[in-house]
Design an enzyme around this catalytic site. Structure first.
Site, PDB file in Angstrom:
ATOM      1  N   LYS A 180       0.857  -1.191   0.000  1.00 42.04           N
ATOM      2  CA  LYS A 180       0.000   0.000   0.000  1.00 42.04           C
ATOM      3  C   LYS A 180       0.891   1.239   0.000  1.00 42.04           C
ATOM      4  O   LYS A 180       1.505   1.583   1.000  1.00 42.04           O
ATOM      5  CB  LYS A 180      -0.902   0.052   1.234  1.00 42.04           C
ATOM      6  CG  LYS A 180      -1.948   1.161   1.069  1.00 42.04           C
ATOM      7  CD  LYS A 180      -2.500   1.676   2.374  1.00 42.04           C
ATOM      8  CE  LYS A 180      -1.778   2.850   2.920  1.00 42.04           C
ATOM      9  NZ  LYS A 180      -1.807   4.087   2.129  1.00 42.04           N
ATOM     10  N   GLU A 255      10.169   1.525  10.100  1.00 43.84           N
ATOM     11  CA  GLU A 255      11.167   2.547   9.747  1.00 43.84           C
ATOM     12  C   GLU A 255      10.490   3.886   9.951  1.00 43.84           C
ATOM     13  O   GLU A 255       9.641   4.284   9.148  1.00 43.84           O
ATOM     14  CB  GLU A 255      11.596   2.405   8.279  1.00 43.84           C
ATOM     15  CG  GLU A 255      12.314   1.120   7.938  1.00 43.84           C
ATOM     16  CD  GLU A 255      13.722   1.060   8.499  1.00 43.84           C
ATOM     17  OE1 GLU A 255      14.264   2.108   8.896  1.00 43.84           O
ATOM     18  OE2 GLU A 255      14.268  -0.050   8.557  1.00 43.84           O
ATOM     19  N   CYS A 289      13.882  11.133   5.830  1.00 39.40           N
ATOM     20  CA  CYS A 289      13.863  10.674   7.232  1.00 39.40           C
ATOM     21  C   CYS A 289      15.200  10.921   7.906  1.00 39.40           C
ATOM     22  O   CYS A 289      15.263  11.169   9.100  1.00 39.40           O
ATOM     23  CB  CYS A 289      13.503   9.195   7.289  1.00 39.40           C
ATOM     24  SG  CYS A 289      14.506   8.180   6.213  1.00 39.40           S
ATOM     25  N   GLU A 390      10.461  16.332  14.575  1.00 43.72           N
ATOM     26  CA  GLU A 390      10.757  16.207  13.150  1.00 43.72           C
ATOM     27  C   GLU A 390       9.853  17.164  12.362  1.00 43.72           C
ATOM     28  O   GLU A 390       8.634  16.996  12.362  1.00 43.72           O
ATOM     29  CB  GLU A 390      10.514  14.762  12.702  1.00 43.72           C
ATOM     30  CG  GLU A 390      10.877  14.507  11.256  1.00 43.72           C
ATOM     31  CD  GLU A 390      10.481  13.106  10.790  1.00 43.72           C
ATOM     32  OE1 GLU A 390       9.349  12.681  11.064  1.00 43.72           O
ATOM     33  OE2 GLU A 390      11.307  12.456  10.124  1.00 43.72           O
TER      34      GLU A 390
HETATM   35  P1  NAD Z   1       2.569   8.583   7.518  1.00 41.47           P
HETATM   36  O1  NAD Z   1       2.874   7.817   8.762  1.00 41.47           O
HETATM   37  O2  NAD Z   1       1.541   9.637   7.588  1.00 41.47           O
HETATM   38  O3  NAD Z   1       2.110   7.609   6.349  1.00 41.47           O
HETATM   39  C1  NAD Z   1       2.898   6.531   5.917  1.00 41.47           C
HETATM   40  C2  NAD Z   1       2.003   5.455   5.357  1.00 41.47           C
HETATM   41  O4  NAD Z   1       1.194   4.953   6.414  1.00 41.47           O
HETATM   42  C3  NAD Z   1       1.049   5.936   4.283  1.00 41.47           C
HETATM   43  O5  NAD Z   1       0.932   4.937   3.296  1.00 41.47           O
HETATM   44  C4  NAD Z   1      -0.264   6.094   5.023  1.00 41.47           C
HETATM   45  O6  NAD Z   1      -1.403   5.945   4.224  1.00 41.47           O
HETATM   46  C5  NAD Z   1      -0.163   4.952   6.016  1.00 41.47           C
HETATM   47  N1  NAD Z   1      -0.992   5.104   7.206  1.00 41.47           N
HETATM   48  C6  NAD Z   1      -1.441   6.253   7.768  1.00 41.47           C
HETATM   49  N2  NAD Z   1      -2.220   5.968   8.837  1.00 41.47           N
HETATM   50  C7  NAD Z   1      -2.239   4.622   8.963  1.00 41.47           C
HETATM   51  C8  NAD Z   1      -2.873   3.719   9.867  1.00 41.47           C
HETATM   52  N3  NAD Z   1      -3.643   4.159  10.865  1.00 41.47           N
HETATM   53  N4  NAD Z   1      -2.682   2.392   9.715  1.00 41.47           N
HETATM   54  C9  NAD Z   1      -1.898   1.932   8.707  1.00 41.47           C
HETATM   55  N5  NAD Z   1      -1.296   2.734   7.800  1.00 41.47           N
HETATM   56  C10 NAD Z   1      -1.454   4.066   7.928  1.00 41.47           C
HETATM   57  O7  NAD Z   1       3.970   9.135   7.019  1.00 41.47           O
HETATM   58  P2  NAD Z   1       4.245  10.072   5.759  1.00 41.47           P
HETATM   59  O8  NAD Z   1       3.815  11.440   6.132  1.00 41.47           O
HETATM   60  O9  NAD Z   1       3.709   9.443   4.529  1.00 41.47           O
HETATM   61  O10 NAD Z   1       5.839   9.989   5.675  1.00 41.47           O
HETATM   62  C11 NAD Z   1       6.688  10.788   6.386  1.00 41.47           C
HETATM   63  C12 NAD Z   1       7.314  10.035   7.551  1.00 41.47           C
HETATM   64  O11 NAD Z   1       7.973   8.877   7.079  1.00 41.47           O
HETATM   65  C13 NAD Z   1       8.369  10.845   8.245  1.00 41.47           C
HETATM   66  O12 NAD Z   1       8.205  10.763   9.639  1.00 41.47           O
HETATM   67  C14 NAD Z   1       9.672  10.183   7.816  1.00 41.47           C
HETATM   68  O13 NAD Z   1      10.732  10.354   8.720  1.00 41.47           O
HETATM   69  C15 NAD Z   1       9.253   8.760   7.698  1.00 41.47           C
HETATM   70  N6  NAD Z   1      10.180   8.010   6.836  1.00 41.47           N
HETATM   71  C16 NAD Z   1      11.067   7.144   7.420  1.00 41.47           C
HETATM   72  C17 NAD Z   1      11.999   6.452   6.640  1.00 41.47           C
HETATM   73  C18 NAD Z   1      13.006   5.516   7.264  1.00 41.47           C
HETATM   74  O14 NAD Z   1      13.670   4.817   6.524  1.00 41.47           O
HETATM   75  N7  NAD Z   1      13.151   5.490   8.574  1.00 41.47           N
HETATM   76  C19 NAD Z   1      12.004   6.643   5.254  1.00 41.47           C
HETATM   77  C20 NAD Z   1      11.087   7.522   4.688  1.00 41.47           C
HETATM   78  C21 NAD Z   1      10.177   8.204   5.492  1.00 41.47           C
END
Ligand code: NAD
Length: 496
Positions: A180, A255, A289, A390
């Site tokens: 997803k 992650e 990230c 962040e």
């Molecule tokens: P997010 O947590 O809002 O969303 C990530 C994914 O989770 C999306 O596909 C979203 O639809 C899904 N999601 C949202 N709510 C959910 C739920 N209740 N249950 C299951 N899935 C759900 O994050 P974002 O805004 O898309 O991405 C930014 C974040 O990602 C930042 O905090 C960044 O640091 C992190 N990130 C981490 C890494 C790493 O390798 N550590 C890499 C890239 C991004």
């Protein structure tokens, strides 16, 4: 855009391209100008349920899970080839969807190719091991089996790259998967599913569900037929997923975010440190990230460093990611822009100084995009929210330190532990500091390099588990001990 013609707008479930069960759709917006570039199906809980069951059925059929690793790895190598063949269209779709510069998107595609190649090479290498049994006349072997049905949830900042880190190890180990992508950036993930369909995988092994996290993602993290949830995204979502997965004691790999320190000592090459601080802080508008959003610089060079950094930050060229001159694109969405802008108020209220940027740019050609000026915030200290939280935008804070132990103490004073940098000409000092940092990755005299061969992941609240490297493959297998008594005799413990 020519590459959108013919691109599927639907989900891929059990070997078929399907619309959302309720027919709902979502518009995909170009963050550069808010134009609707495409419309995709907005999946539902029912779609997610179907995808998980299809993955389970395919896994149990053994068609893929019991296929030889050689054949599985060959298919994954074919995905790597397809990435190169379709590099231009994939890079353009990524820039259209995320706003990042085309140069960055091309670099992403090279990395993605390498990820598939790396796991294709690694996949067939681990046939388990024989261990010495302490029991006479017996043999023991440890075999590695695919973990089973894996659900994979990815964020919007590196849509296809993050997907590749999950798809490649899942496929080489024989898992069946349900992917997803973030609902706002699904285009390249849809395209790679089209390419994987052309390559050919048994029905139900690869499934793509589109839609909102709270709907679709919730099923993917709490379904009893799921064996592993691999999630990349924000810390709050990660915590929520962990709780949902706990109901079925489902494996998780998380992650999450970071607030990554970049420590600059007084003996560092200042020009190099400034240049790398720009890379660390403003690459992809800081939406990385591992962004080096928290600079910790020695007090003796702080003023000099700040002025050199601000000078270059003010010259960063904002614009359309498709324009070759552009160095930094917009942030991803209206909501995210508001979040980034709000942090400027937070910083001001905490007494910090906005030394560069800090607002939406005034240029008329950028007015429709989600742009934010590259920002430097000075007069910061560790207690401030702007230093601890962040922002995930082009915002960098600067703190000072007096000596090595203070630098280490400040850098570790965080709930996060994803990555960090150390700049100094003293190799011994650099290694001492690196050893003390509680982070999954430490860069010395550099910022941001990562590659498929080395594991990636966080300490503390930056996550659980590792992607990439040999550890990244381990997430997708489960060990089984098979013991054989080669000369069985009755034990006569009972009813003698
Ligand atoms: P997010 O947590 O809002 O969303 C990530 C994914 O989770 C999306 O596909 C979203 O639809 C899904 N999601 C949202 N709510 C959910 C739920 N209740 N249950 C299951 N899935 C759900 O994050 P974002 O805004 O898309 O991405 C930014 C974040 O990602 C930042 O905090 C960044 O640091 C992190 N990130 C981490 C890494 C790493 O390798 N550590 C890499 C890239 C991004």
């Amino acid at each position: 855009m020519e590459y959108l013609d013919g691109l599927s707008s639907r989900q891929y479930i059990n070997g078929e391209w399907v619309e959302a069960s309720n027919g709902e759709t979502r518009d995909i917006i170009n963050p550069y100008n808010q134009e609707v570039v495409f419309t995709v199906s907005e999946g539902t809980k029912e779609d997610a349920e179907k995808a998980v069951l299809a993955a389970r059925q395919s896994f149990e059929s053994g068609e893929w899970s019991k296929e030889t690793s050689e054949n599985r790895c060959n298919k994954v190598r074919a995905i790597a080839d397809a990435i190169l063949t379709h590099k231009e269209e994939l890079a353009k779709l990524e820039t259209l969807d995320t706003g990042k510069t085309l140069e960055e998107s091309y670099a992403d595609m090279d990395d993605i190719h390498n990820v598939f190649m790396y796991f294709a090479g690694l996949g067939g290498n681990d046939g388990g091991e024989v261990v010495e049994s302490p029991i006479p006349n017996s043999e023991s072997k440890i075999v590695k089996e695919p973990v089973g049905v894996v659900t994979q949830i990815t964020p919007w900042n590196y849509p296809l790259l993050q997907a590749s880190w999950k798809i490649a190890p899942a496929l080489v180990t024989g898992c069946s998967l349900v992917m997803k992508p973030s609902e706002i950036t699904p285009l390249t993930t849809i395209r790679i599913f089209e390419l994987m369909e052309e390559i050919g995988f048994p029905q139900g092994v690869i499934n793509l569900v589109l839609g909102k996290g709270a709907e679709v993602g919730d099923v993917l993290s709490s379904h009893p037929e799921v064996d592993l949830v691999s999630f990349t995204g924000g810390i709050q979502t990660g915590k929520h997923i962990m709780k949902r997965a706990a109901d079925n004691v489902t494996n998780i790999a998380l992650e999450l975010g970071g607030k990554n320190p970049n420590i600059i000592f007084d003996d560092a090459d200042i020009e190099l440190a400034v240049d790398q601080a720009l890379n660390g802080g403003y690459f992809h508008a800081g939406q990385v990230c591992s962004a080096g959003s928290r600079i910790i610089v020695h007090n003796d060079i702080k003023a000099q460093f700040e002025s050199a950094l601000i000078d270059r930050v003010n010259k960063i060229k904002l614009g359309n990611g498709f324009d070759q001159e552009t160095e930094m694109g917009p942030v991803i969405s209206k909501e995210h822009l508001a979040k980034v802008a709000n942090y400027i108020d937070v910083a001001k209220n905490e007494g910090a100084t906005i030394a560069a940027g800090g607002k939406k740019p005034e240029r008329a050609d950028l007015k429709d995009g989600f742009f934010f000026e590259p920002t430097v915030i000075t007069d910061c200290d560790t207690s401030m929210r702007i230093v601890q939280e962040e922002v995930f935008g082009p915002v960098v804070t600067i703190e000072g330190f007096a000596d090595e132990s203070e630098a280490i103490q400040l850098a570790n004073d965080s709930i996060y532990g994803l990555a960090g940098g150390v700049f100094t000409k003293d190799v011994a000092k650099a290694n001492r500091v690196a050893n003390e940092l509680k982070m999954g990755t430490v860069w010395i005299n550099d910022f941001h390099p990562y590659f498929a061969q080395a594991p990636w992941g966080g300490y503390k609240q930056s996550g659980i588990g590792r992607e990439l490297g040999k550890e990244g493959l381990e997430e997708y297998v489960i060990s089984k001990h098979i013991y054989t008594n080669i000369n069985p005799e009755p034990v006569n413990w009972f009813s003698k």
